[in-house]
Design an enzyme around this catalytic site. Structure first.
Site, mmCIF file in Angstrom:
data_model
loop_
_atom_site.group_PDB
_atom_site.id
_atom_site.type_symbol
_atom_site.label_atom_id
_atom_site.label_comp_id
_atom_site.label_asym_id
_atom_site.label_seq_id
_atom_site.Cartn_x
_atom_site.Cartn_y
_atom_site.Cartn_z
ATOM 1 N N ASP A 49 -0.993 34.694 37.528
ATOM 2 C CA ASP A 49 -0.508 33.794 38.590
ATOM 3 C C ASP A 49 -1.065 34.195 39.940
ATOM 4 O O ASP A 49 -0.462 34.993 40.652
ATOM 5 C CB ASP A 49 1.019 33.835 38.595
ATOM 6 C CG ASP A 49 1.656 32.766 39.440
ATOM 7 O OD1 ASP A 49 0.934 31.854 39.882
ATOM 8 O OD2 ASP A 49 2.871 32.844 39.666
ATOM 9 N N GLU A 107 1.390 29.774 48.538
ATOM 10 C CA GLU A 107 2.071 28.953 47.530
ATOM 11 C C GLU A 107 3.359 29.599 47.062
ATOM 12 O O GLU A 107 4.351 28.914 46.795
ATOM 13 C CB GLU A 107 1.138 28.711 46.335
ATOM 14 C CG GLU A 107 1.668 27.722 45.304
ATOM 15 C CD GLU A 107 2.578 28.352 44.247
ATOM 16 O OE1 GLU A 107 3.298 27.605 43.562
ATOM 17 O OE2 GLU A 107 2.573 29.603 44.112
ATOM 18 N N GLU A 108 3.358 30.924 46.967
ATOM 19 C CA GLU A 108 4.527 31.621 46.418
ATOM 20 C C GLU A 108 5.733 31.603 47.359
ATOM 21 O O GLU A 108 6.840 31.922 46.940
ATOM 22 C CB GLU A 108 4.162 33.073 46.096
ATOM 23 C CG GLU A 108 3.135 33.247 44.992
ATOM 24 C CD GLU A 108 3.673 32.909 43.608
ATOM 25 O OE1 GLU A 108 4.849 32.484 43.516
ATOM 26 O OE2 GLU A 108 2.918 33.058 42.642
#
Length: 378
Positions: free
Chosen positions: A126, A160-161
């Site tokens: 990820d 994004e996280e």
């Protein structure tokens, strides 16, 4: 479909380039790749820490790497030392397809480690596996002559996280696409949708005092515990497509010492929304918590309902995922696909790892998604 090795061609090193502003414009197609380049690229990405807020190591690497491979590269400043990387062939920044993923990871950093046919480390799944496979897929298609200038661009974003700040900034590029292919761990399946999400913080306020005289104060931790217990009684919406709406209490803080009545306590909570609207779920949560305790405040973050995703390309199994993505942060009337190597069950964990065979298979999967997206829009 041709294999990655069959798609390789020989190009000369040291291509001349023309520089315009912050974008570097190549005068030829990207340099050729080898099968080992995929693993080397993935290693270079994972070896560089890029926890959300500190992605500069990876953005700088990608800027140089992609320019060295013959792409025109633009950097989009999102915040101090935080840049999105946008790459395309020659001067055609307007392309029909966008291939994108994120370069930030969750903490803590965990260095690259090779264990046989597995690669371990933070971000292997990820989402640096997706980033590496996407780059190699686009390069392979260009070298084979399957796609050409104006067909596909690459976009790699920060944050994004945490808050999607990088992808939301990408809206300022002033571009649109016929299809956007997002990279996240989907077990090499094509996602048909993912749950929505929302976060909130509960703050409890008490009165400090000596623990030997509990009647002299009011314990904020006790107030917070009652509030969190009330969350377990909330009947949350569900759907056949996305399953149950779920709540996770991810962090609790409070008090200063064991012999002091806690004056403050706070909990950070996330919700994965399978049905209904964020506003309706907020009402359910507020009703339950305020009925259980006084002395609490609740702050909600921006929420999003379930996200349907295009999955109309044959040859892929489909999957519904429970995590959130950047899909909703990118505006536009485009087809949107979600695909990538690895399992989300390994991401964000102390056992994050990816099989090399899955990394290689992802290259072929992305090639199909790119070529089929182009074919369908002709």
């Amino acid at each position: 479909m041709k294999s990655l090795r069959a798609c390789l061609a020989v190009f000369l090193l040291g291509m001349p380039v023309a520089v315009v502003g912050d974008a570097q414009h190549p005068l030829q197609a990207p340099l050729s790749i080898s099968s080992s380049s995929l693993i080397d690229l993935h290693k270079s990405l994972v070896d560089r820490p890029s926890i959300t807020g500190s992605e500069g190591n990876v953005s700088a690497f990608l800027r140089g790497y992609l320019r060295g491979r013959g792409f025109t590269v633009e950097t989009q400043v999102v915040a101090d030392d935080r840049e999105n990387i946008f790459a395309y062939l020659n001067s055609s920044r307007r392309t029909r397809v966008l291939v994108t993923s994120h370069i930030d990871t969750v903490p803590p950093f965990w260095p690259y480690e090779r264990r046989g046919d597995e690669i371990w480390g933070r971000g292997t799944v990820d989402a640096k596996g997706s980033v590496a496979a996407q780059i190699v897929a686009v390069e392979s298609l260009l070298e084979a002559g399957t796609i050409s200038e104006g067909d596909a661009a690459l976009l790699f974003v920060v944050s994004e996280e945490k808050d999607g700040l990088g992808m939301r900034a990408a809206n300022d590029l002033g571009l649109s696409w016929e299809a956007v292919i997002f990279g996240e761990p989907t077990e090499l399946k094509l996602a048909s949708g993912h749950k929505g999400g929302m976060g909130f913080t509960i703050r409890a306020k008490g009165k400090a005092g000596h623990s030997g005289y509990p009647e002299s104060g009011r314990n904020a931790i006790n107030i917070l515990v009652r509030s969190l217990s009330a969350l377990g009684e909330v009947v949350l919406p569900w759907s056949e497509d996305y399953g149950n709406t779920t709540i996770n209490v991810g962090r609790i803080e409070g008090g200063v010492a064991g012999n002091v009545i806690a004056e403050d306590a706070v909990a950070t909570v996330s919700v994965r929304i399978a049905s209904g609207t964020p506003e309706a779920i907020q009402d359910l949560i507020k009703t339950a918590i305020y009925a259980s305790s006084s002395g609490v405040d609740i702050d909600f973050s921006r929420g999003l309902g379930p996200v349907p995703i295009d999955h109309d390309i044959e040859g892929f199994e489909t999957i519904v995922v429970n995590y959130g993505t950047d899909i909703s942060n990118l505006k536009g009337d485009h087809k949107r696909y979600l695909y990538g190597p690895g399992s989300i069950l390994d991401a964000h964990s102390d056992h994050e790892h990816l099989k090399i065979s899955d990394l290689e298979a992802a290259v072929e999967g992305y090639k199909v998604l790119i070529t089929e997206s182009l074919r369908r829009s002709q």
